[in-house]
Scaffold this motif. Structure first.
Motif, PDB file in Angstrom:
ATOM      1  N   PHE A 179       0.443  -7.451   4.278  1.00  0.00           N
ATOM      2  CA  PHE A 179       1.888  -7.412   4.280  1.00  0.00           C
ATOM      3  C   PHE A 179       2.365  -7.832   2.824  1.00  0.00           C
ATOM      4  O   PHE A 179       1.557  -8.182   1.904  1.00  0.00           O
ATOM      5  N   SER A 180       3.719  -7.739   2.617  1.00  0.00           N
ATOM      6  CA  SER A 180       4.273  -8.240   1.355  1.00  0.00           C
ATOM      7  C   SER A 180       3.947  -9.589   0.850  1.00  0.00           C
ATOM      8  O   SER A 180       4.026 -10.414   1.649  1.00  0.00           O
ATOM      9  N   LEU A 240       3.834   4.339   4.092  1.00  0.00           N
ATOM     10  CA  LEU A 240       3.364   2.796   4.524  1.00  0.00           C
ATOM     11  C   LEU A 240       3.383   2.123   3.465  1.00  0.00           C
ATOM     12  O   LEU A 240       4.114   0.902   3.592  1.00  0.00           O
ATOM     13  N   MET A 241       3.067   2.432   2.282  1.00  0.00           N
ATOM     14  CA  MET A 241       3.256   1.061   1.317  1.00  0.00           C
ATOM     15  C   MET A 241       4.646   0.747   0.883  1.00  0.00           C
ATOM     16  O   MET A 241       4.916  -0.339   0.647  1.00  0.00           O
ATOM     17  N   ALA A 245       6.330  -2.789   1.446  1.00  0.00           N
ATOM     18  CA  ALA A 245       6.927  -3.496   0.153  1.00  0.00           C
ATOM     19  C   ALA A 245       8.360  -3.823   0.234  1.00  0.00           C
ATOM     20  O   ALA A 245       8.759  -4.784  -0.213  1.00  0.00           O
ATOM     21  N   ASN A 246       9.041  -3.073   1.031  1.00  0.00           N
ATOM     22  CA  ASN A 246      10.717  -3.282   1.292  1.00  0.00           C
ATOM     23  C   ASN A 246      11.065  -3.634   2.387  1.00  0.00           C
ATOM     24  O   ASN A 246      12.356  -4.016   2.613  1.00  0.00           O
ATOM     25  N   VAL A 247      10.352  -3.507   3.568  1.00  0.00           N
ATOM     26  CA  VAL A 247      11.166  -3.966   4.992  1.00  0.00           C
ATOM     27  C   VAL A 247      10.508  -5.196   5.286  1.00  0.00           C
ATOM     28  O   VAL A 247       9.462  -5.463   5.559  1.00  0.00           O
ATOM     29  N   THR A 264       0.127  -2.762  -7.225  1.00  0.00           N
ATOM     30  CA  THR A 264       1.132  -2.232  -7.427  1.00  0.00           C
ATOM     31  C   THR A 264       2.393  -2.332  -6.336  1.00  0.00           C
ATOM     32  O   THR A 264       3.569  -2.515  -6.762  1.00  0.00           O
ATOM     33  N   TYR A 265       1.950  -2.667  -5.221  1.00  0.00           N
ATOM     34  CA  TYR A 265       3.083  -2.707  -4.311  1.00  0.00           C
ATOM     35  C   TYR A 265       3.448  -4.101  -3.923  1.00  0.00           C
ATOM     36  O   TYR A 265       4.161  -4.361  -2.949  1.00  0.00           O
TER      37      TYR A 265
END
Length: 319
Positions: A179-180, A240-241, A245-247, A264-265
């Motif tokens: 996850f992020s 997916l990435m 990264a954003n949700v 990167t993400y």
């Protein structure tokens, strides 16, 4: 007997089906059937037995196809020498389950090809395990990478074996939650399944089986297992990435995410107390096809990273 007839027979053998071979050759099935029967008539012997499941080589057919394949290879080599001024294009077709590690290895291999003066053609595709097995079995792909886990690996390995494919299992890797770095659980040292329940799970919507069997959702099914659980189905690794990264609060069960993509993400991996399951990647090759230099070099790149012995050219033997 013509070169085209040899190509027809070899393609039918590789596909195990007249209809599938006709699709690959961009011709009508009745025309291909007629061409093969005409060839058999010229030879005075059957190349294939016709069955409800498709076609099977006769004993004569196995010998014939072996010689025909060699003739076609040499013919194509001569054609390519003429087209490229004596330089044979280097060709590799690869299909894999979605994997950032395999993707990065593919880019490393392409960079190696680019360092030489020879032209090259590389086809890279990510898909489900069923598609991986089918593509290598039909000859559509030279090398396949299966991505399974300890619960379903025997199923996929047996399926590959039934298609006359050789399986080279790579070392297993533990599953983690990805996850992020901004995820509410990112700073937690110990994560439980209970802690994950309020958050959005991301899964591959076109996988026939869950890559992680304790996921809240069976891949490919929109039916909820848990009341109130949120899920996002994705169909390619780029989406997916971007989703992870954003949700906010999204996560996925996975293994072996390459550090370059995590950086990167802005993603991070965390262990979880869920039942221990390992991800198992495996290289698959057709037992019917010869191992080309390109196939050998790419597979050996993967094996070298895993500390495994290299692959030889003769029938894909290990040295």
């Amino acid at each position: 007997m013509t070169m085209q007839q040899l190509i027809y027979a070899v393609e039918a053998y590789r596909c195990g089906s007249i209809s599938r071979a006709a699709q690959n050759l961009f011709m009508a099935q009745p025309n291909l059937s007629a061409a093969i029967r005409e060839l058999e008539s010229e030879l005075g012997a059957q190349i294939f037995h016709r069955t409800r499941q498709g076609i099977e080589c006769t004993e004569f057919g196995k010998v014939f196809v072996s010689y025909a394949s060699d003739i076609i290879t040499r013919f194509e080599f001569l054609q390519n020498m003429h087209k490229t001024g004596g330089q044979r294009p280097r060709v590799l077709s690869l299909i894999t389950g979605r994997s950032s590690e395999i993707c990065i290895s593919m880019t490393e291999y392409v960079n190696r090809l680019a360092e030489s003066t020879l032209p090259f053609r590389v086809k890279f595709q990510e898909d489900s395990n069923y598609k991986v097995i089918g593509s290598v079995a039909s000859g559509e792909a030279d090398v396949g990478i299966l991505r399974a886990n300890t619960h379903d690996v025997d199923f996929f390995f047996k399926m590959a074996d039934s298609k006359s494919l050789r399986v080279i299992a790579l070392p297993p890797q533990p599953y983690v939650v990805l996850f992020s770095r901004k995820h509410p659980l990112a700073e937690e040292e110990y994560i439980t399944q209970q802690m994950l329940r309020p958050y959005t799970e991301v899964v591959h919507g076109d996988y026939e089986m869950p890559m992680y069997p304790f996921s809240d959702y069976k891949y490919g099914s929109f039916q909820q297992k848990e009341e109130g659980k949120n899920v996002v189905f994705v169909y390619d690794r780029g989406t997916l990435m971007d989703t992870l990264a954003n949700v906010r609060g999204s996560y996925i069960w996975t293994c072996s995410t390459h550090p370059i993509l995590m950086e990167t993400y802005n993603l991070v991996e965390r262990r979880c107390d869920a039942p221990p399951v390992q991800g198992i990647d495996a290289v698959i090759l057709s037992k019917k096809a010869r191992v080309t230099q390109e196939m050998q070099e790419f597979v050996n790149l993967l094996l070298e990273k895993c500390g495994m012995p290299p692959l030889g050219r003769k029938n894909g033997s290990k040295r």
